[in-house]
Design a protein around this motif. Sequence first.
Motif, PDB file in Angstrom:
ATOM      1  N   PRO A 249      39.198  14.789  45.262  1.00 22.22           N
ATOM      2  CA  PRO A 249      40.169  13.964  44.353  1.00 22.22           C
ATOM      3  C   PRO A 249      41.811  14.403  45.628  1.00 22.22           C
ATOM      4  O   PRO A 249      41.443  15.507  46.021  1.00 22.22           O
ATOM      5  CB  PRO A 249      39.820  15.181  43.441  1.00 22.22           C
ATOM      6  CG  PRO A 249      38.040  15.494  43.723  1.00 22.22           C
ATOM      7  CD  PRO A 249      37.947  15.022  45.269  1.00 22.22           C
ATOM      8  N   LEU A 250      42.528  13.970  44.835  1.00 20.40           N
ATOM      9  CA  LEU A 250      43.848  13.961  45.350  1.00 20.40           C
ATOM     10  C   LEU A 250      44.316  15.760  45.433  1.00 20.40           C
ATOM     11  O   LEU A 250      44.811  15.620  46.289  1.00 20.40           O
ATOM     12  CB  LEU A 250      45.074  12.785  44.903  1.00 20.40           C
ATOM     13  CG  LEU A 250      46.599  12.902  45.795  1.00 20.40           C
ATOM     14  CD1 LEU A 250      45.900  12.821  47.362  1.00 20.40           C
ATOM     15  CD2 LEU A 250      47.044  12.335  45.253  1.00 20.40           C
ATOM     16  N   ASP A 251      43.967  15.903  44.207  1.00 17.50           N
ATOM     17  CA  ASP A 251      44.648  17.343  44.436  1.00 17.50           C
ATOM     18  C   ASP A 251      43.897  18.677  44.964  1.00 17.50           C
ATOM     19  O   ASP A 251      44.545  19.335  45.022  1.00 17.50           O
ATOM     20  CB  ASP A 251      44.117  17.997  42.827  1.00 17.50           C
ATOM     21  CG  ASP A 251      45.009  17.437  41.139  1.00 17.50           C
ATOM     22  OD1 ASP A 251      46.868  16.694  41.764  1.00 17.50           O
ATOM     23  OD2 ASP A 251      45.503  17.260  40.158  1.00 17.50           O
ATOM     24  N   GLU A 252      42.326  18.326  45.318  1.00 15.60           N
ATOM     25  CA  GLU A 252      41.708  19.300  46.406  1.00 15.60           C
ATOM     26  C   GLU A 252      42.318  19.065  48.152  1.00 15.60           C
ATOM     27  O   GLU A 252      42.083  20.096  48.296  1.00 15.60           O
ATOM     28  CB  GLU A 252      40.557  18.559  45.904  1.00 15.60           C
ATOM     29  CG  GLU A 252      39.370  19.885  46.272  1.00 15.60           C
ATOM     30  CD  GLU A 252      37.972  19.320  46.603  1.00 15.60           C
ATOM     31  OE1 GLU A 252      37.207  19.716  46.957  1.00 15.60           O
ATOM     32  OE2 GLU A 252      37.757  18.683  45.067  1.00 15.60           O
ATOM     33  N   TRP A 253      42.723  17.406  47.834  1.00 15.11           N
ATOM     34  CA  TRP A 253      43.114  17.596  49.272  1.00 15.11           C
ATOM     35  C   TRP A 253      44.412  18.268  49.869  1.00 15.11           C
ATOM     36  O   TRP A 253      44.349  18.182  50.389  1.00 15.11           O
ATOM     37  CB  TRP A 253      42.883  16.317  49.475  1.00 15.11           C
ATOM     38  CG  TRP A 253      43.316  15.929  50.962  1.00 15.11           C
ATOM     39  CD1 TRP A 253      42.195  16.695  51.970  1.00 15.11           C
ATOM     40  CD2 TRP A 253      44.068  14.634  52.298  1.00 15.11           C
ATOM     41  NE1 TRP A 253      42.821  15.991  53.195  1.00 15.11           N
ATOM     42  CE2 TRP A 253      43.314  14.765  52.914  1.00 15.11           C
ATOM     43  CE3 TRP A 253      45.142  14.022  51.290  1.00 15.11           C
ATOM     44  CZ2 TRP A 253      44.290  14.269  54.235  1.00 15.11           C
ATOM     45  CZ3 TRP A 253      45.149  13.277  52.015  1.00 15.11           C
ATOM     46  CH2 TRP A 253      45.129  12.810  53.510  1.00 15.11           C
ATOM     47  N   ILE A 254      45.571  17.726  48.451  1.00 10.14           N
ATOM     48  CA  ILE A 254      46.725  18.451  48.785  1.00 10.14           C
ATOM     49  C   ILE A 254      46.739  20.627  48.736  1.00 10.14           C
ATOM     50  O   ILE A 254      47.336  20.572  49.636  1.00 10.14           O
ATOM     51  CB  ILE A 254      47.516  18.122  47.561  1.00 10.14           C
ATOM     52  CG1 ILE A 254      47.731  16.699  47.234  1.00 10.14           C
ATOM     53  CG2 ILE A 254      48.465  18.902  47.530  1.00 10.14           C
ATOM     54  CD1 ILE A 254      48.839  16.621  46.124  1.00 10.14           C
ATOM     55  N   GLY A 255      45.048  20.872  48.095  1.00 12.23           N
ATOM     56  CA  GLY A 255      44.973  22.212  48.698  1.00 12.23           C
ATOM     57  C   GLY A 255      44.985  22.681  49.770  1.00 12.23           C
ATOM     58  O   GLY A 255      44.792  23.762  49.488  1.00 12.23           O
ATOM     59  N   TYR A 256      44.485  21.912  50.698  1.00 10.39           N
ATOM     60  CA  TYR A 256      45.102  22.539  52.180  1.00 10.39           C
ATOM     61  C   TYR A 256      46.516  22.579  52.765  1.00 10.39           C
ATOM     62  O   TYR A 256      46.163  23.343  53.744  1.00 10.39           O
ATOM     63  CB  TYR A 256      44.095  21.187  53.076  1.00 10.39           C
ATOM     64  CG  TYR A 256      42.570  21.067  52.802  1.00 10.39           C
ATOM     65  CD1 TYR A 256      41.503  22.012  52.908  1.00 10.39           C
ATOM     66  CD2 TYR A 256      41.822  20.867  51.915  1.00 10.39           C
ATOM     67  CE1 TYR A 256      40.302  21.935  53.674  1.00 10.39           C
ATOM     68  CE2 TYR A 256      40.201  20.399  51.986  1.00 10.39           C
ATOM     69  CZ  TYR A 256      39.604  21.460  52.768  1.00 10.39           C
ATOM     70  OH  TYR A 256      38.550  21.325  52.248  1.00 10.39           O
TER      71      TYR A 256
END
Length: 324
Positions: A249-256
Amino acid sequence: LELNLFSLFHPDFVEWGKGIWQNIMENPGVPTYVQPSLMKHKDGSWRWMEGTVTNMLNDPAINGIMDNFRDVTEKVLAEKELKLIQYGIDHVADAVYFLNSKGRIVNANQAACHIMGYSKQEMMGLHTPDIDPSMTNDKWVVHFNELRDIGKMILESVHKTKDGKCFPVEIRANFIKFGEEELNCCIVCDISNRKKEAEIQSMKGQRLLEAQELAKIGTWEIDLVNKRAHLSIETCRIYGIENEKNVQPLDEWIGYLHPEDKDRVIASKLVSGTQSDHTYLKYRIILKDGTIKLVRDKSKVEFNSAGQPVLMLGITHDITDLVS
């Protein structure tokens, strides 16, 4: 009834009809079979008719011509259609087999005989295991029952020719019922070239993965409509993500993203979503285990026909060691 008999014949059959009539006149008392021919119906349509005509003019009790005709239009058209289908099957490049429920080949086209190296007569005496070593009699029973239930299926196997040569095939199996007989109509395609090409592409893909690993460069794409990121194996390695979780999910990847770089990176990506130029960024990411890495990425946005951004493509280069 005043009617010219030959006016009923189709123009293509008039001369033939006259020849038949002459034979009838020359052979009194002998029934003459009249093969199917086109004759005009009362409604103006052309019908295929066959019958028997006997010259009984020499019999004082009858003194006439006896005939018995029947309409065989449906039969003739069905036979023509069947011949056309058989002709088509015999002249396609792929092998076509008809197998009964016992796995015996009851018919095969010319291509099948040529490819497998058997004569038509030899082919008719074969069973499935003779051409497909992996298909035992027990497996055939299971396969045929399954095909009966679902109607058709596509599968891959290996066929063996008369001289022992084996080659990969794709089989399109179709369940058909002809009268009371249940059959498996198989269209078989040699996929040797496809397999070789797949091996070549697989090898190229493996070399690309190895090159990405050596260079520490991964690729990715973001579905901007559904907000999901698709990561290459090397990108997963850079981010410490399991390969099985390469769709994020894009939000999860941005979390990195590192908290101190997050706003800057997001702002830059948002700007790139309004233009088609490449975007270059350098920023930090934090892995799940706390490891901090420095990466450089390059990305580009693709737009649909309405000018809306739909896809972002990019590469990520782990430059942590280079900077160190």
